[in-house]
Design a protein around this motif. Sequence first.
Motif, PDB file in Angstrom:
ATOM      1  N   GLU A 241      43.255  34.275  26.557  1.00 20.19           N
ATOM      2  CA  GLU A 241      42.633  33.572  27.668  1.00 20.19           C
ATOM      3  C   GLU A 241      41.517  32.703  27.126  1.00 20.19           C
ATOM      4  OE1 GLU A 241      40.853  36.245  30.422  1.00 20.19           O
ATOM      5  OE2 GLU A 241      40.433  34.706  31.916  1.00 20.19           O
TER       6      GLU A 241
ATOM      7  N   LEU B  11      36.245  30.542  38.128  1.00 19.21           N
ATOM      8  CA  LEU B  11      35.189  31.538  38.238  1.00 19.21           C
ATOM      9  C   LEU B  11      33.961  30.837  38.798  1.00 19.21           C
ATOM     10  CD1 LEU B  11      37.114  32.956  36.204  1.00 19.21           C
ATOM     11  CD2 LEU B  11      35.079  33.833  35.067  1.00 19.21           C
TER      12      LEU B  11
ATOM     13  N   ILE C 127      37.281  49.302  51.776  1.00 22.16           N
ATOM     14  CA  ILE C 127      36.495  48.987  50.576  1.00 22.16           C
ATOM     15  C   ILE C 127      37.273  49.384  49.318  1.00 22.16           C
ATOM     16  CG2 ILE C 127      34.399  49.565  49.308  1.00 22.16           C
ATOM     17  CD1 ILE C 127      33.845  47.762  51.632  1.00 22.16           C
TER      18      ILE C 127
ATOM     19  N   MET D  80      40.053  47.000  48.848  1.00 15.92           N
ATOM     20  CA  MET D  80      39.551  45.712  48.363  1.00 15.92           C
ATOM     21  C   MET D  80      39.324  45.769  46.856  1.00 15.92           C
ATOM     22  SD  MET D  80      35.885  44.016  49.143  1.00 15.92           S
ATOM     23  CE  MET D  80      35.054  44.984  47.920  1.00 15.92           C
ATOM     24  N   LEU D  81      38.659  46.831  46.444  1.00 17.70           N
ATOM     25  CA  LEU D  81      38.365  46.947  45.018  1.00 17.70           C
ATOM     26  C   LEU D  81      39.651  47.071  44.215  1.00 17.70           C
ATOM     27  CD1 LEU D  81      35.227  49.254  45.061  1.00 17.70           C
ATOM     28  CD2 LEU D  81      35.333  46.793  44.702  1.00 17.70           C
TER      29      LEU D  81
ATOM     30  N   GLU E  71      42.528  45.930  45.021  1.00 17.88           N
ATOM     31  CA  GLU E  71      43.233  44.655  44.988  1.00 17.88           C
ATOM     32  C   GLU E  71      42.535  43.669  44.061  1.00 17.88           C
ATOM     33  OE1 GLU E  71      44.330  43.071  48.761  1.00 17.88           O
ATOM     34  OE2 GLU E  71      45.788  41.746  47.819  1.00 17.88           O
ATOM     35  N   MET E  72      41.207  43.773  44.005  1.00 16.47           N
ATOM     36  CA  MET E  72      40.460  42.915  43.080  1.00 16.47           C
ATOM     37  C   MET E  72      40.582  43.408  41.644  1.00 16.47           C
ATOM     38  SD  MET E  72      36.832  42.462  44.890  1.00 16.47           S
ATOM     39  CE  MET E  72      36.525  41.513  46.357  1.00 16.47           C
TER      40      MET E  72
ATOM     41  N   LEU F 101      38.978  45.863  40.523  1.00 19.13           N
ATOM     42  CA  LEU F 101      37.622  46.219  40.130  1.00 19.13           C
ATOM     43  C   LEU F 101      37.444  47.724  40.375  1.00 19.13           C
ATOM     44  CD1 LEU F 101      35.440  43.355  41.625  1.00 19.13           C
ATOM     45  CD2 LEU F 101      36.182  43.654  39.271  1.00 19.13           C
ATOM     46  N   PRO F 102      36.555  48.415  39.731  1.00 21.14           N
ATOM     47  CA  PRO F 102      35.801  47.936  38.578  1.00 21.14           C
ATOM     48  C   PRO F 102      36.693  47.830  37.350  1.00 21.14           C
ATOM     49  CG  PRO F 102      35.361  50.250  38.950  1.00 21.14           C
ATOM     50  CD  PRO F 102      36.239  49.811  40.065  1.00 21.14           C
ATOM     51  N   SER F 103      36.463  46.807  36.570  1.00 27.70           N
ATOM     52  CA  SER F 103      37.279  46.645  35.378  1.00 27.70           C
ATOM     53  C   SER F 103      36.480  47.176  34.193  1.00 27.70           C
ATOM     54  CB  SER F 103      37.629  45.179  35.172  1.00 27.70           C
ATOM     55  OG  SER F 103      36.504  44.481  34.727  1.00 27.70           O
ATOM     56  N   LEU F 104      37.157  47.992  33.431  1.00 23.73           N
ATOM     57  CA  LEU F 104      36.473  48.566  32.282  1.00 23.73           C
ATOM     58  C   LEU F 104      36.615  47.662  31.059  1.00 23.73           C
ATOM     59  CD1 LEU F 104      37.498  52.299  32.761  1.00 23.73           C
ATOM     60  CD2 LEU F 104      35.255  51.267  33.174  1.00 23.73           C
TER      61      LEU F 104
ATOM     62  N   ARG G 210      35.850  41.172  29.868  1.00 26.65           N
ATOM     63  CA  ARG G 210      36.618  39.962  30.171  1.00 26.65           C
ATOM     64  C   ARG G 210      35.760  38.733  29.927  1.00 26.65           C
ATOM     65  NH1 ARG G 210      39.170  41.134  35.916  1.00 26.65           N
ATOM     66  NH2 ARG G 210      36.973  41.360  36.389  1.00 26.65           N
TER      67      ARG G 210
ATOM     68  N   TYR H 105      33.581  35.739  30.324  1.00 28.31           N
ATOM     69  CA  TYR H 105      32.634  35.426  31.382  1.00 28.31           C
ATOM     70  C   TYR H 105      31.463  34.696  30.748  1.00 28.31           C
ATOM     71  CZ  TYR H 105      29.773  35.897  35.536  1.00 28.31           C
ATOM     72  OH  TYR H 105      29.019  35.632  36.629  1.00 28.31           O
ATOM     73  N   ASP H 106      30.744  33.948  31.542  1.00 29.52           N
ATOM     74  CA  ASP H 106      29.550  33.261  31.068  1.00 29.52           C
ATOM     75  C   ASP H 106      28.460  33.367  32.120  1.00 29.52           C
ATOM     76  OD1 ASP H 106      27.617  31.090  30.643  1.00 29.52           O
ATOM     77  OD2 ASP H 106      28.911  30.684  28.911  1.00 29.52           O
ATOM     78  N   PRO H 107      27.306  33.824  31.753  1.00 32.37           N
ATOM     79  CA  PRO H 107      26.235  33.995  32.746  1.00 32.37           C
ATOM     80  C   PRO H 107      25.851  32.689  33.430  1.00 32.37           C
ATOM     81  CG  PRO H 107      25.674  35.108  30.705  1.00 32.37           C
ATOM     82  CD  PRO H 107      26.894  34.315  30.423  1.00 32.37           C
TER      83      PRO H 107
END
Lengths: 456, 238, 730, 171, 195
Positions: free
Chosen positions: E2, E33, E111, E114-115, E117-118, E120-123, E126, E128-130
């Motif tokens: 990715e 994102l 809830i 939702m999580l 389906e998202m 989440l939480p992903s361990l 991945r 990402y950029d702040p």
Amino acid sequence: MSDKRIPVSKSDTLMNDEMLSSLRPPGLAWYALIAFLGAVVAWGLFAFGYQITRGMYVTGLDRPVMWGLYIVNFVFWVGLSHSGTMVSAILRLSQANWRRPILRAAEAMTVFSISVAGLFPLIHLGRNWVFFYLIPYPNQRGLWPNFRSPLLWDAMAITTYIIGSVLFLYLGMLPDLAVVRDRSSGWRHALFRLLALGWRGTAHEWTVYHKASTLMAALIIPVAVSVHSIVAWDFAVTVVPGWHSTIFPPYFVIGAILSGVAAVITLMIIIRRAFHLEEYLTPLHFDNMGKLLLVISLLWSYAYFVEVQTTWYAHEPIEWEVFSFMSGRYTVPLLVMLLGNSLLPITALCFKRVRRSIGAMLVITLLVNVGMLIERFLIIVPSLSHKNMPFVWGSYRPSWVELSITAAAFAGFALLYAFFVKLFPMVALSDVRELEARSVSVPLGRAELPSIAGKE
Amino acid sequence: MEKLTSPYKWGMVIDLDRCTGCGACVVACQAENNVAICDKKEIAEGRNMHWLRIERFWVGEYPDVRVRFLPVMCQHCHDAPCEPVCPVYASYHNPDGLNGQVYNRCVGTRYCGNNCPYAVRVFNFYQHEWPKPLENQLSPDITVRPRGVMEKCSFCIQRIRRVKETAKGEGRLIRDGEVQPACAQTCPAEALTFGNMADPESRAARLARSPRGFQLLEQLGTHPSVIYLKGGGREHVG
Amino acid sequence: MKRRTFLQLSGMTAAGALLAGCQSKNEKLIPYLIGPDEGVTPGRATYYASSCAFCPAGCGILVRESEGRAKKIEGNPDHPVNRGRLCARGQAVLQELYHPDRLQQPLKRSGARGSGEFTRITWAEGLGLLTAKLKELQQEHSTDGLALLTPQLSGSLATLVTAFMRSFGSSRHVSYELLAPDWLRLADRQTFGQAGLPFYDLAETRYLLSFGADFVENHLSPVQYGNAFGRMRQGRDTVRGHFTYIGGRMSLTCASADRWMPARPGSEGALALGMARLILEEKLHDKSALAANGLRPEELLGRLKPYDLPRVADMTGLAKESIAEVAREFAGTGPSLALAGESVAFQSNGPESVRAIQLLNMLAGSLNRPGGIYPAAAPSGPDNSFTQLMALIESMQAGRIKLALIKGDPVHAIPPATGFQQALDKVPFCVSFATLLDDSALQADLILPDHAALESWGDVEPLAGSRRPLYGLMQPVVMPLHDTRQFGDVLLAAASQLGGAPAAALPQKSWLEFLKGTVAKRVSGKMGEKFEARWVDLLRRGGQFESNRGPDNVYRRASASSLPDPARPRFAGDETQYPLHLQVYPSSAFTDGRGAPFPWLQQLPDPMSCVVWDSWIEINPVTAAGLGISQGDLVEVASPRGSLRLPAVIYPGIRPDLVAIPLGQGHKGGGRYARERGVNPLALLVLVEGSEHQPAWNATRVRLTRVSKSGELVTAGHPQGSYRSDLIGI
Amino acid sequence: MKSSWLIVGLVFAAGLLAVALLLLYSLPLEISDRSPVQPIAFSHKVHAGANGIPCLYCHRYAPVSSSAGIPALADCRACHLFISPDSPEIRKLMAYWDKRAAIPWVRVNTLPDHVYFPHMMHIRAKVDCSVCHGAVATMERIGRTATLKMGWCLGCHRRHKASIDCWTCHI
Amino acid sequence: MEILGVFADVESAGRAVDGLLGEGFTEAQVTSLSSVPYPDGVLAKTGRHNTWFHWLALLGGIGGACAGFLLAAGTAWVYPVQTGDKPIIALYPTAIVTYEFTMLFAMIGAIVGMLLEMKLPSLKKRLYDPAIAEGCIGISLSIHPGGEAVICEAGVRPEECIGPVSSLSAAEQKERAEEVMRAAGVLRIIGEVQP
């Protein structure tokens, strides 16, 4: 109408900075506040300890007034907890965009006030140390609690509402937590990384998130209504004159929303002032909230009128006795209540200038909540002191223990809030920035970004 | 589900025409049931612990004035408002038609006290103590209630239990008049009659059919087990 | 007796733990040293029959006992006086036994009199001191310097006391009680020539006319008459007895009446004669009864001329119509019954009024018939102990009394107007036989504490409770809690130590032996094996209730009896200065004050005023409004003799010109529950002597002033709610 | 984040929850000594076991009263005047008798407050003593064997179709 | 594999997406994102308008209703205690408790769903950029070289979730994508962290 004062031109970073200003290291004033509130809470805890070790006689309760200030507090705080649901969920469903800057404050208030409310029935128990008899769980006594009791419904409803409102608060905060995570370091970073659950803000996450928010809003509104209905049933299902009234559930729900909305406005004013969010919480918001308050105040007045009117007309002796006693002995509180809940909001909030005047709104909303506290007192105490058997009529005056615990409840609520403000994003920044982003129509190659802000 | 039936439906008939208001029943109840001694302060605070009280009403003005006495104890309603509101079954309905109060179970929500239209439930605001050697007078047949629990008239359940045990041992039912609560036992004017309402021939049941009978706050539909018989009252003024 | 051993060593923890507490510690299980008797089962209550000696009514009681402790007092169903019923006071006697402030051993005064400072001494010392004093009197040949003050005694104790005093050589045994029915004995003697007491057949009467006789709370035999009243009302299928009450204050008894006639204080006798005249005029009287009593209607009517209806109406302040109506009903509804009570007797014309009321019974033919009045099998008693008391006080004042033995609490219960309290100060040595440090014991130099009633042996002759002679026995139901001795035992011990005539007259070793001796005499047997069985049987049943001797005694007017003439009553205090009459009446819980130490009675709301733990003054609402007094205000009551401060109770059931204060409170001693609580209204009373030297305690006038708002009045009922019976539809 | 920490944390949390639930289940706690040391080492094993003395011989009020009763000191003495009077424990017994002091036995089977347990009703219903008191005949020192918790009582009452009205036991 | 391109504004990000699609990547490979939600399709099309998590909410509600009913009615039935002439299993109280439990479990279900389906939480760590928090837009592209097993949504043909460029090697695809992003004005490109 898009309000021109919404800071359309600000960069996202600046907005983040401003909206997260509450997370900056606390100043001396904050510590002083914490110390003061902590002292009040500690005093309240001492009072509670005193009550546990001595016995319920340290309260002002007696026969027949077996419920007093604790239950007044309970009903009052449950009422306040309707703010978050009302502002956040109902306004979300009705797509009122001006809700965005205040919804976090309101949701947090829901969580804290329902938690404070939930403590009062326990404080009120004659034998607090066997509170676990009230919890339905398998035990070696082989006996379960009585689900036919409204108090159990209360316990269920409040548990549901606490869990639901925490979830709702968390759900709304999830994207913001990711933002805070990205901007923080040290233990806060670790904490927020844990809480943000690895949120990245992918298009897929946002889609699901929006649907979930809508669904939760739809789910929590009936819960909120049921919570206060059940609180009303605590009274309405009894045979106590003045309590046994079918108007009570809607009347209580309306009263709860009234005090909740008023409290949110008060809180908006405080937060706006404390964290310099003047640009995000504008007179527009106060105008809108003022209108809402006006409508609810009218509804409350209607419900109150109906309650008194029907009793007056039917003139059932003992019922009417309670009302005459109330107006006789409690004239001053009664007038303050009518002024605060009905006369003042209805007359003053008709004027746009009043609605947009922060000072006037502060006075009005504070008075509404004073009025609501009195209303709960006047529902509970006069009815009990003038029950069916005139020979054992009684009176009630709260003791210092009850007053201390009440003060500690307010202080504890404020304390929780003060910590929350310093720890979590106080303004729903994703929501605000979403509105910001949407207020600009962006022509793109593949699609036109619609400007939904204009729909307002 | 166990069957909740019983050959007994305890009830009491209070003849207001006989009642002189003397207060013997109040002391009898206090003595029988280990009811706490409340000092002046406690009563001033409205925390009297008497399970049975005699209400006194003034009617009219001098010289056309009269007094009405009304002994009020737990009415043991069949549709008792106090029972369903208790979250922990501390207040419940006994198969014999009595309104029970279980002290171990009570957590002290005082909801039952609010919802009792007769205001006969008393709450232990204080931890009552009996200065030595006064504690010797406490009956071992019934418990002393700790602070924080509700208590109330039980129609002297300990007496009913004893007689039931005896009757069961002899393989028979309780005879009419075999068991009496302390108040009925002591009433000088015999204004109080206790008995099994399920037995139409019991003295109490026969008295309850009197045309003078009425129930307290009948309009609330609580169906009390206590039947009052109207007093004569003063017809003339002199 | 083996049971006693077991009682001493008892104490197994009860089956259900009594007091809630932490469960972390294992309790102790204390076994018996010696197993209990057959028939006594631990964990099951045992009942012992005895008699109540709280008031002279002498009800039979059953004492429930568990684990060697008395638990409850109930009525003895076999006793003809109370038929298994018991009043509040009788049940509260249990608290005498377990009173936390009971005197636990003999005490000798160490401080000033009344200071309450005593040192503990042994019985040997105490008895030694008593006999030394007695011996001193003997040596000085002034045995008449011994005075013994007791309540009115009956049965064996009376015999013992008389024997003791006679053998010692003193004539000064006075048994004065404020509420003793001396006046009724006097009236009986004057009218019927026999100083007895009446037995009213209340249960069978159809028309009851009470002139201030509060038979529900205090008059003669309250449990008996309370029971009879219930039967009069609803005990018969077709008849409901009618009840009219005459008196200025609505008493508890009056509250049950169908008609209340608030006659002016002191006018009740005139009212009775007015009714008598009307009955005679309208020829409604029972002719045969009148003839049997040697009365001629015409002559009688002539003598009653002055009591015409308008004048009587004027004197009593009642309506003519209602007087006439009641008179006609009384004469026309047979059997009817007229009672005279203390509030009538305690007027300066009291004895005359009481006789006037007896005349009504004669006219209605109520003598010796069901539903009427019979002579009671009552113990004999003085018909004017007051004169004896006054004579004793005079001797005390003159310093002729060297040693006073006091049983009961005369310091509290005798009105100070008699000068008794000051006179007592002149007595060099007083011995009290109290169970609690009461007002009299506080004045004593030596206290030889008596057993509590439930620890005592004794016999009781019920006062006016029956037509047939009967007596109840008292037996100890528990081992004595403290190092106390029964009064009888002390007298016997003193007699034996004295030697000589007293020892010869009283050879018995113990009070129990003496008691058994008198009982043996009564059952016309001798002491011995056979008697022991009889004795146990009597104890088991609680006394001797049946008598083979029928009630042969009847009432017949003595020929020498003159017609009563209740002249205008005299009152102490000027009418302008002291505008209100004061009625001092025995409280329904404490009577003359002996019930005050018991917390159950203190907590028991007064039936009429609902006041707890206090004294109060009852004021008509109109009078109170005129003086600016409202419920709970502190008021000052001033009489020519003194003044008191106490809270006001607005009392709709009292004449506007009358105020009333209950007796019973205002103790200086008497344990923690009675001490310094309320006021003793006797302090207000002026000594007015009525006819036949009977004291007129209700003849004092007073003045009221409001002092402040805070009378600290506590009532069980809500002040406003007490007027709202409309809300519950009764 | 190391997943091992997470696992440790989760296990810890689960453990805590389990302990909390267990505590909640057993509340209110009853922490009295289940087999306390008695002032005299009285052996039920010897009396009831080896010598086969029936329970009701000593606990004689059980069939007629709510409390079963423990033998009076005089009863103990009556036998032991002849039976092994010289053993040290019997000497202790006699010493109590000489002092006329009661033996402070320690209660083993304690019921919670406000519980009324009529022995005679249970004897009448032919409930064996050992159901509640355990195999006393094998115990050198008496110890509590049954929980005596409400659920336990209820179970038995249910099985035997006895009354489960609250006021049967709680008066 | 990715890669993530970080863009300063929506316009440049949009251009990058257009470019990537033009390059032969499919919509399914591209996602955006952002810290602010943009309507679906503005940047990346998720193509999934039907979410399934609310079924879990429904399931939770049904489960809650059963639990509530069992708790209220079942416990009363197991230990029947008569109170005030109310039936042992009383309609209204049971309904109320059932209702509360329904709502509670439905909310939890929503809830959790939702999580789930998202995802989440992903361990997993991945890309990402702040800077995304500060308003930058991330465009993430998943690169699937030819022959790699790809799991597509049910009912979706592999061609739809992997574009024609998949025939190229991973490095080549990455190079092309970076080129497109740079053309659109990317701030920086972050490659997948190599394990």
